[in-house]
Write a protein that holds these residues in place. Structure first.
Motif, PDB file in Angstrom:
ATOM      1  N   MET A   1       0.838  -1.166   0.000  1.00 52.66           N
ATOM      2  CA  MET A   1       0.000   0.000   0.000  1.00 52.66           C
ATOM      3  C   MET A   1       0.888   1.236   0.000  1.00 52.66           C
ATOM      4  O   MET A   1       1.898   1.295   0.666  1.00 52.66           O
ATOM      5  CB  MET A   1      -0.917  -0.032   1.220  1.00 52.66           C
ATOM      6  CG  MET A   1      -1.783   1.176   1.334  1.00 52.66           C
ATOM      7  SD  MET A   1      -2.904   1.045   2.734  1.00 52.66           S
ATOM      8  CE  MET A   1      -4.396   0.688   1.849  1.00 52.66           C
ATOM      9  N   ARG A   2       0.482   2.228  -0.722  1.00 55.56           N
ATOM     10  CA  ARG A   2       1.249   3.458  -0.860  1.00 55.56           C
ATOM     11  C   ARG A   2       0.936   4.408   0.294  1.00 55.56           C
ATOM     12  O   ARG A   2      -0.221   4.590   0.667  1.00 55.56           O
ATOM     13  CB  ARG A   2       0.883   4.116  -2.187  1.00 55.56           C
ATOM     14  CG  ARG A   2       1.716   5.290  -2.538  1.00 55.56           C
ATOM     15  CD  ARG A   2       1.352   5.758  -3.926  1.00 55.56           C
ATOM     16  NE  ARG A   2      -0.004   6.256  -3.966  1.00 55.56           N
ATOM     17  CZ  ARG A   2      -0.323   7.525  -4.195  1.00 55.56           C
ATOM     18  NH1 ARG A   2       0.615   8.395  -4.430  1.00 55.56           N
ATOM     19  NH2 ARG A   2      -1.575   7.909  -4.215  1.00 55.56           N
TER      20      ARG A   2
ATOM     21  N   PRO B   1      -4.607  12.833   5.397  1.00 54.79           N
ATOM     22  CA  PRO B   1      -5.177  11.984   6.442  1.00 54.79           C
ATOM     23  C   PRO B   1      -6.592  11.535   6.120  1.00 54.79           C
ATOM     24  O   PRO B   1      -7.398  12.281   5.575  1.00 54.79           O
ATOM     25  CB  PRO B   1      -5.146  12.861   7.686  1.00 54.79           C
ATOM     26  CG  PRO B   1      -4.910  14.238   7.227  1.00 54.79           C
ATOM     27  CD  PRO B   1      -4.359  14.189   5.854  1.00 54.79           C
ATOM     28  N   ALA B   2      -6.857  10.296   6.460  1.00 58.34           N
ATOM     29  CA  ALA B   2      -8.196   9.724   6.353  1.00 58.34           C
ATOM     30  C   ALA B   2      -8.766   9.628   7.768  1.00 58.34           C
ATOM     31  O   ALA B   2      -8.175  10.117   8.724  1.00 58.34           O
ATOM     32  CB  ALA B   2      -8.129   8.357   5.693  1.00 58.34           C
ATOM     33  N   VAL B   3      -9.899   8.982   7.905  1.00 63.14           N
ATOM     34  CA  VAL B   3     -10.602   8.924   9.183  1.00 63.14           C
ATOM     35  C   VAL B   3     -10.520   7.520   9.771  1.00 63.14           C
ATOM     36  O   VAL B   3     -10.661   6.527   9.061  1.00 63.14           O
ATOM     37  CB  VAL B   3     -12.079   9.339   8.998  1.00 63.14           C
ATOM     38  CG1 VAL B   3     -12.882   9.089  10.253  1.00 63.14           C
ATOM     39  CG2 VAL B   3     -12.175  10.795   8.614  1.00 63.14           C
TER      40      VAL B   3
ATOM     41  N   GLY C   1      -1.844   3.301   5.474  1.00 64.21           N
ATOM     42  CA  GLY C   1      -0.546   2.648   5.388  1.00 64.21           C
ATOM     43  C   GLY C   1       0.166   2.607   6.732  1.00 64.21           C
ATOM     44  O   GLY C   1       1.171   1.925   6.878  1.00 64.21           O
ATOM     45  N   GLN C   2      -0.337   3.330   7.707  1.00 68.83           N
ATOM     46  CA  GLN C   2       0.246   3.310   9.044  1.00 68.83           C
ATOM     47  C   GLN C   2      -0.715   2.619   9.999  1.00 68.83           C
ATOM     48  O   GLN C   2      -1.908   2.504   9.731  1.00 68.83           O
ATOM     49  CB  GLN C   2       0.541   4.724   9.521  1.00 68.83           C
ATOM     50  CG  GLN C   2       1.627   5.396   8.723  1.00 68.83           C
ATOM     51  CD  GLN C   2       2.024   6.728   9.337  1.00 68.83           C
ATOM     52  OE1 GLN C   2       1.445   7.180  10.315  1.00 68.83           O
ATOM     53  NE2 GLN C   2       3.019   7.349   8.759  1.00 68.83           N
ATOM     54  N   ASN C   3      -0.182   2.184  11.128  1.00 70.82           N
ATOM     55  CA  ASN C   3      -0.983   1.442  12.086  1.00 70.82           C
ATOM     56  C   ASN C   3      -1.317   2.264  13.325  1.00 70.82           C
ATOM     57  O   ASN C   3      -1.594   1.724  14.381  1.00 70.82           O
ATOM     58  CB  ASN C   3      -0.271   0.149  12.495  1.00 70.82           C
ATOM     59  CG  ASN C   3      -1.199  -0.807  13.192  1.00 70.82           C
ATOM     60  OD1 ASN C   3      -2.408  -0.747  13.010  1.00 70.82           O
ATOM     61  ND2 ASN C   3      -0.644  -1.672  14.027  1.00 70.82           N
TER      62      ASN C   3
END
Length: 100
Positions: free
Chosen positions: A1-2, A7-9, A34-36
């Motif tokens: 994943m790129r 930012p998303a929600v 892409g981040q946890n």
């Protein structure tokens, strides 16, 4: 994943609208796909936040939430990290009389 910089929600609950699309509800955080973790540092897996990569985090500090909104609270730390405070309503500070 790129990795993206938009930012998303990530939210604590979800609501399905009339078209059948999942929408965030409850407590809302900013999350970079892409981040946890959220922008305020909460791990997504431990806090059981649901990811909404199709919903952009476009809240601002002047938004007012009502009882009719499915979103109950916007995280102030995520709001500050996403740059939601400021923008066109931000008053810029500049020195009027600089020291010699």
């Amino acid at each position: 994943m790129r990795l993206t910089r938009t930012p998303a929600v990530a939210a604590s609950s979800e609501v399905v609208d009339a078209d059948g699309v999942r929408q965030p509800g409850g407590e809302v955080h900013a999350w970079l796909p892409g981040q946890n973790q959220t922008l305020c540092g909460l791990p997504l897996s431990r806090t059981r936040l649901r990811r909404f990569p199709h919903v952009s985090f476009d809240y601002s500090a002047i938004d007012q939430l009502t009882a009719a909104d499915p979103v109950g609270r916007v995280c102030p730390r995520c709001l500050a990290a996403a740059g939601g405070r400021g923008g066109r309503h931000r008053q810029s500070w500049e020195r009027q009389n600089p020291r010699p």
